[in-house]
Design a protein around this motif. Sequence first.
Motif, short mmCIF file in Angstrom:
data_model
loop_
_atom_site.label_atom_id
_atom_site.label_comp_id
_atom_site.label_asym_id
_atom_site.label_seq_id
_atom_site.Cartn_x
_atom_site.Cartn_y
_atom_site.Cartn_z
N LYS A 1 -21.80 129.36 -59.52
CA LYS A 1 -21.07 130.07 -58.47
C LYS A 1 -21.53 129.64 -57.07
CE LYS A 1 -20.41 134.26 -61.26
NZ LYS A 1 -20.77 135.69 -61.42
N ARG A 2 -22.52 128.71 -57.06
CA ARG A 2 -23.08 128.17 -55.82
C ARG A 2 -23.63 129.28 -54.93
NH1 ARG A 2 -21.51 123.08 -56.63
NH2 ARG A 2 -22.34 122.23 -54.70
N ILE A 3 -24.45 130.13 -55.56
CA ILE A 3 -25.09 131.24 -54.86
C ILE A 3 -26.62 131.09 -54.97
CG2 ILE A 3 -25.44 133.75 -54.81
CD1 ILE A 3 -22.68 134.05 -56.10
N LYS A 4 -27.30 131.13 -53.84
CA LYS A 4 -28.76 131.08 -53.85
C LYS A 4 -29.32 132.47 -54.16
CE LYS A 4 -31.03 128.78 -50.76
NZ LYS A 4 -31.56 128.19 -49.49
N PRO A 5 -30.33 132.55 -55.01
CA PRO A 5 -30.92 133.85 -55.32
C PRO A 5 -31.73 134.38 -54.14
CG PRO A 5 -32.19 132.10 -56.34
CD PRO A 5 -30.99 131.45 -55.74
N THR A 6 -31.88 135.69 -54.08
CA THR A 6 -32.73 136.32 -53.06
C THR A 6 -33.54 137.42 -53.73
OG1 THR A 6 -30.95 137.89 -52.50
CG2 THR A 6 -31.10 135.87 -51.17
N ASN A 7 -34.65 137.77 -53.09
CA ASN A 7 -35.52 138.86 -53.57
C ASN A 7 -35.94 138.67 -55.03
OD1 ASN A 7 -34.93 140.18 -51.08
ND2 ASN A 7 -33.03 140.95 -51.99
N THR A 8 -36.09 137.43 -55.43
CA THR A 8 -36.35 137.14 -56.85
C THR A 8 -37.74 136.54 -57.05
OG1 THR A 8 -33.98 136.74 -57.18
CG2 THR A 8 -35.48 135.96 -58.90
N THR A 9 -38.40 136.99 -58.10
CA THR A 9 -39.70 136.44 -58.50
C THR A 9 -39.61 135.96 -59.94
OG1 THR A 9 -40.99 137.83 -56.99
CG2 THR A 9 -42.14 136.94 -58.91
N TRP A 10 -40.02 134.74 -60.18
CA TRP A 10 -40.11 134.19 -61.54
C TRP A 10 -41.59 134.07 -61.90
CZ3 TRP A 10 -36.85 132.35 -57.79
CH2 TRP A 10 -35.47 132.33 -58.08
N GLN A 11 -41.97 134.67 -63.00
CA GLN A 11 -43.35 134.57 -63.46
C GLN A 11 -43.40 133.75 -64.75
OE1 GLN A 11 -45.27 138.28 -64.50
NE2 GLN A 11 -47.32 137.39 -64.46
N PHE A 12 -44.06 132.60 -64.67
CA PHE A 12 -44.28 131.75 -65.84
C PHE A 12 -45.64 132.12 -66.44
CE2 PHE A 12 -40.86 129.65 -63.89
CZ PHE A 12 -40.38 128.61 -64.69
N ILE A 13 -45.65 132.38 -67.73
CA ILE A 13 -46.87 132.84 -68.39
C ILE A 13 -47.25 131.89 -69.51
CG2 ILE A 13 -47.98 134.78 -69.57
CD1 ILE A 13 -45.75 136.57 -68.34
N ASP A 14 -48.37 131.19 -69.35
CA ASP A 14 -48.93 130.34 -70.40
C ASP A 14 -49.86 131.20 -71.26
OD1 ASP A 14 -47.63 128.35 -69.07
OD2 ASP A 14 -49.38 127.08 -68.76
N THR A 15 -49.67 131.18 -72.58
CA THR A 15 -50.52 131.99 -73.45
C THR A 15 -51.12 131.14 -74.57
OG1 THR A 15 -48.75 132.59 -74.99
CG2 THR A 15 -49.03 133.99 -73.06
N GLY A 16 -52.35 131.49 -74.95
CA GLY A 16 -52.98 130.88 -76.11
C GLY A 16 -53.24 129.40 -75.98
N PHE A 17 -53.43 128.75 -77.12
CA PHE A 17 -53.68 127.32 -77.16
C PHE A 17 -52.78 126.64 -78.18
CE2 PHE A 17 -58.00 128.67 -75.69
CZ PHE A 17 -58.01 127.97 -74.50
N ALA A 18 -52.39 125.42 -77.87
CA ALA A 18 -51.56 124.61 -78.76
C ALA A 18 -52.35 124.24 -80.02
CB ALA A 18 -51.10 123.36 -78.02
#
Length: 393
Positions: A229-246
């Motif tokens: 829709k060609r809309i930039k997000p606002t007021n947004t937080t993305w949290q990437f969570i790495d867990t454990g071990f491979a």
Amino acid sequence: MQKIFSICMLLIISACAATTQSRLDNIQNNFAKGNFETSEKSTKDQDNLELLINGTALFHENKFSESDAEFEEFNKRNLHETSTSISREAAGLLLGGGVNSYKPYMMDSLFVSYYQIWDLLALHDWSNARVVINQSYNRQQNMSREYQKLIEENKSKISKSSKLNEFIDKNASDWLAFSDIMNPALMYLSGIYFLNDGDFDNAITYLKRANGMMPENTFIKQDLELAQKRIKPTNTTWQFIDTGFAPRLREKNAGIFLPNIGMIYFSFSEPYKNDNFTAPKDAQMLANVDAMFMTEYREYQTNEIIRSFTSAASKATLQATMYNSHSKESSILGILTSVYTVASSNTDVRTWATLPKYIYVVRKNESTDAKNNLIYTRIINGKITDEKKIELK
């Protein structure tokens, strides 16, 4: 005497593999405690595996420029990573996998790009972050083609032995594997970068790839819809969570007696899963690193088992010939060949031991100043060992 000597050598070589396993386990244990100790060697003096582990440790210590430098050195050394399948096999052909320089997996390069982007975003180096993203996309395309070649090569090898085919399938029966080389976390992080930059065409390209890899992730779908829709997000937080071990690799040794030749000792690596982890609250799966690892590893293991047994059988035949030559030197030649047979049968159990088991993501609309943010979190054994927040431009 020959049999006793061979067994003694097998124990020595197994001890070497155990030492490698112990060292990597120790590194994992330190990471689990939040002890991200870095190598005292200069960047150019470290081998490939040291660069990978050290680069991750520096990232967790918020030494982003130093971390990026480690990963960039790795990239320079491994420009032709799509030939990895060939180089891994060649490295282990004569002297066993564990005694050669660490040959990276293709997946390693994809995670180098992932952490490099985090480094550069944390430094607010937007232009170089874009460069790494573009490079990573081309790299993934090349790896995908190389991986398909590897699959076709192994199909022809496996078809010659139904027992080998059964063994490979049974060995990995409880593992999930993808059909292609991929890193959805890398694709999604790249898509978020372009979406925030207002580069909607590129955002769509990366978010479509991420969505195709993880179709059940609704957060990816939300961002893809915004890009379309060609809309930039606002007021947004993305949290990437790495867990454990491979997964970890362990060496498995085997011995088979063949008539007129004797006992053949050979070895191969087997993966072991680390403990399962509960998904963080409100988080959705973004990358199953276990599956990513097994996608590539299963193809290498096929070659590894064929190579290890064939090589051991050839050397054992040579050994038997030496003993039966009836020359004055036959005894010592036989013993020396026995030493070579056992010493070169060890396999490579090295991996990038500090990679996560899973990567999750949480997407929230919580900012009050129209700014967007990225949060990186590392959780091990239920405890946060690292967390950093990055304000996007």
